[in-house]
Design a protein around this motif. Structure first.
Motif, PDB file in Angstrom:
ATOM      1  N   GLN A   1      38.826  31.783  43.042  1.00 44.04           N
ATOM      2  CA  GLN A   1      39.448  30.456  43.091  1.00 44.04           C
ATOM      3  C   GLN A   1      40.766  30.466  42.322  1.00 44.04           C
ATOM      4  O   GLN A   1      41.789  29.984  42.822  1.00 44.04           O
ATOM      5  N   GLU A   2      40.747  31.016  41.111  1.00 42.81           N
ATOM      6  CA  GLU A   2      41.951  31.071  40.288  1.00 42.81           C
ATOM      7  C   GLU A   2      43.052  31.891  40.975  1.00 42.81           C
ATOM      8  O   GLU A   2      44.189  31.437  41.096  1.00 42.81           O
ATOM      9  N   ALA A   3      42.712  33.074  41.427  1.00 46.04           N
ATOM     10  CA  ALA A   3      43.711  33.965  41.999  1.00 46.04           C
ATOM     11  C   ALA A   3      44.232  33.484  43.354  1.00 46.04           C
ATOM     12  O   ALA A   3      45.377  33.757  43.715  1.00 46.04           O
ATOM     13  N   SER A   4      43.393  32.775  44.097  1.00 46.71           N
ATOM     14  CA  SER A   4      43.782  32.279  45.429  1.00 46.71           C
ATOM     15  C   SER A   4      44.379  30.884  45.387  1.00 46.71           C
ATOM     16  O   SER A   4      44.798  30.364  46.415  1.00 46.71           O
ATOM     17  N   HIS A   5      44.361  30.264  44.211  1.00 45.31           N
ATOM     18  CA  HIS A   5      44.882  28.904  44.031  1.00 45.31           C
ATOM     19  C   HIS A   5      44.178  27.920  44.957  1.00 45.31           C
ATOM     20  O   HIS A   5      44.815  27.107  45.625  1.00 45.31           O
ATOM     21  N   LEU A   6      42.855  28.003  44.951  1.00 44.19           N
ATOM     22  CA  LEU A   6      42.039  27.084  45.733  1.00 44.19           C
ATOM     23  C   LEU A   6      41.555  25.959  44.835  1.00 44.19           C
ATOM     24  O   LEU A   6      41.341  26.152  43.637  1.00 44.19           O
TER      25      LEU A   6
ATOM     26  N   VAL B   1      41.112  37.148  46.550  1.00 46.95           N
ATOM     27  CA  VAL B   1      39.726  37.633  46.555  1.00 46.95           C
ATOM     28  C   VAL B   1      39.683  39.120  46.213  1.00 46.95           C
ATOM     29  O   VAL B   1      38.781  39.564  45.502  1.00 46.95           O
ATOM     30  N   THR B   2      40.659  39.888  46.673  1.00 46.07           N
ATOM     31  CA  THR B   2      40.656  41.306  46.308  1.00 46.07           C
ATOM     32  C   THR B   2      40.914  41.485  44.815  1.00 46.07           C
ATOM     33  O   THR B   2      40.464  42.474  44.237  1.00 46.07           O
ATOM     34  N   ASP B   3      41.593  40.542  44.187  1.00 36.88           N
ATOM     35  CA  ASP B   3      41.716  40.593  42.721  1.00 36.88           C
ATOM     36  C   ASP B   3      40.333  40.479  42.084  1.00 36.88           C
ATOM     37  O   ASP B   3      40.003  41.214  41.152  1.00 36.88           O
ATOM     38  N   ALA B   4      39.529  39.556  42.576  1.00 37.63           N
ATOM     39  CA  ALA B   4      38.172  39.387  42.039  1.00 37.63           C
ATOM     40  C   ALA B   4      37.331  40.637  42.310  1.00 37.63           C
ATOM     41  O   ALA B   4      36.554  41.069  41.445  1.00 37.63           O
ATOM     42  N   ILE B   5      37.486  41.229  43.484  1.00 37.75           N
ATOM     43  CA  ILE B   5      36.760  42.465  43.805  1.00 37.75           C
ATOM     44  C   ILE B   5      37.173  43.566  42.843  1.00 37.75           C
ATOM     45  O   ILE B   5      36.328  44.309  42.320  1.00 37.75           O
ATOM     46  N   THR B   6      38.456  43.676  42.581  1.00 38.86           N
ATOM     47  CA  THR B   6      38.974  44.697  41.675  1.00 38.86           C
ATOM     48  C   THR B   6      38.348  44.564  40.292  1.00 38.86           C
ATOM     49  O   THR B   6      37.977  45.561  39.668  1.00 38.86           O
ATOM     50  N   VAL B   7      38.213  43.348  39.813  1.00 43.72           N
ATOM     51  CA  VAL B   7      37.610  43.109  38.502  1.00 43.72           C
ATOM     52  C   VAL B   7      36.125  43.468  38.521  1.00 43.72           C
ATOM     53  O   VAL B   7      35.591  43.992  37.547  1.00 43.72           O
ATOM     54  N   ALA B   8      35.454  43.224  39.647  1.00 43.81           N
ATOM     55  CA  ALA B   8      34.009  43.449  39.736  1.00 43.81           C
ATOM     56  C   ALA B   8      33.637  44.931  39.816  1.00 43.81           C
ATOM     57  O   ALA B   8      32.545  45.312  39.389  1.00 43.81           O
ATOM     58  N   LEU B   9      34.514  45.758  40.353  1.00 43.24           N
ATOM     59  CA  LEU B   9      34.184  47.172  40.572  1.00 43.24           C
ATOM     60  C   LEU B   9      34.569  48.042  39.383  1.00 43.24           C
ATOM     61  O   LEU B   9      35.531  47.747  38.679  1.00 43.24           O
ATOM     62  N   THR B  10      33.832  49.116  39.219  1.00 39.98           N
ATOM     63  CA  THR B  10      34.233  50.111  38.232  1.00 39.98           C
ATOM     64  C   THR B  10      35.489  50.809  38.741  1.00 39.98           C
ATOM     65  O   THR B  10      35.796  50.783  39.936  1.00 39.98           O
TER      66      THR B  10
ATOM     67  N   PHE C   1      44.710  45.652  45.822  1.00 38.48           N
ATOM     68  CA  PHE C   1      43.812  45.994  44.723  1.00 38.48           C
ATOM     69  C   PHE C   1      44.571  46.427  43.468  1.00 38.48           C
ATOM     70  O   PHE C   1      44.003  47.031  42.572  1.00 38.48           O
ATOM     71  N   GLU C   2      45.855  46.111  43.425  1.00 37.98           N
ATOM     72  CA  GLU C   2      46.690  46.465  42.283  1.00 37.98           C
ATOM     73  C   GLU C   2      47.351  45.201  41.750  1.00 37.98           C
ATOM     74  O   GLU C   2      47.393  44.179  42.423  1.00 37.98           O
ATOM     75  N   ASP C   3      47.862  45.264  40.552  1.00 39.41           N
ATOM     76  CA  ASP C   3      48.541  44.116  39.932  1.00 39.41           C
ATOM     77  C   ASP C   3      47.681  42.861  39.989  1.00 39.41           C
ATOM     78  O   ASP C   3      48.082  41.818  40.489  1.00 39.41           O
ATOM     79  N   VAL C   4      46.481  42.975  39.465  1.00 40.82           N
ATOM     80  CA  VAL C   4      45.504  41.890  39.469  1.00 40.82           C
ATOM     81  C   VAL C   4      46.058  40.687  38.728  1.00 40.82           C
ATOM     82  O   VAL C   4      46.556  40.801  37.616  1.00 40.82           O
ATOM     83  N   ALA C   5      45.957  39.515  39.369  1.00 48.92           N
ATOM     84  CA  ALA C   5      46.555  38.295  38.834  1.00 48.92           C
ATOM     85  C   ALA C   5      45.566  37.439  38.047  1.00 48.92           C
ATOM     86  O   ALA C   5      45.944  36.384  37.561  1.00 48.92           O
ATOM     87  N   VAL C   6      44.327  37.857  37.928  1.00 51.19           N
ATOM     88  CA  VAL C   6      43.344  37.056  37.189  1.00 51.19           C
ATOM     89  C   VAL C   6      43.122  37.658  35.812  1.00 51.19           C
ATOM     90  O   VAL C   6      43.338  38.845  35.597  1.00 51.19           O
TER      91      VAL C   6
END
Length: 135
Positions: free
Chosen positions: A11-16, A97-106, A125-130
């Motif tokens: 939600q944060e990263a997608s501005h929803l 959403v891929t930012d959230a996936i990036t945070v969730a994965l090792t 999957f780079e430069d994660v905004a969250v």
């Protein structure tokens, strides 16, 4: 990571404006991601996500479609048709959403995931905004 944490990051990263809309966008992106992966890699990614989200990737058609970025975003938009989430903003949702996936994965699993994707999808999957500290 818990399901609600994932949706808050998305939600944060997608501005929803709502968690419900973040859930819809997340499911569209996860389903599309699942389509691009082989079954084995989809299972590996799913194993690091909350069960409710894991099932979205696991249930996708794992045809290793090899979408480039444009095709990936178009496909996310197609999955959003008929929802209350605007398909025209599919690129923003894919990024978030891929930012959230990036945070969730090792880190290792993230590298394995990226190895199966078209090079054009790697920037998702780079430069994660969250803020990863919130997890």
């Amino acid at each position: 990571m818990q399901e609600d944490e994932f949706y808050k990051l998305a939600q944060e990263a997608s501005h929803l404006d709502t968690i419900d809309r973040a859930q819809v966008a997340s499911e569209a992106v996860l389903e599309t991601l699942g389509e691009t992966l082989t079954g084995g890699e989809a299972e590996d990614v799913a194993s690091q996500l909350p069960p409710e989200l894991a099932s979205v990737i696991e249930d996708a058609d794992h045809d290793g479609a090899g979408y480039d970025r444009s095709e990936f975003v178009d496909r996310v938009g197609e999955h959003l048709q008929g929802t209350d989430v605007e398909p025209d903003d599919a690129e923003r949702y894919a990024d978030g959403v891929t930012d959230a996936i990036t945070v969730a994965l090792t880190e290792g699993e993230l590298e394995d995931l990226k190895a199966q994707l078209d090079d054009g999808l790697h920037p998702l999957f780079e430069d994660v905004a969250v803020d990863q500290e919130n997890v």
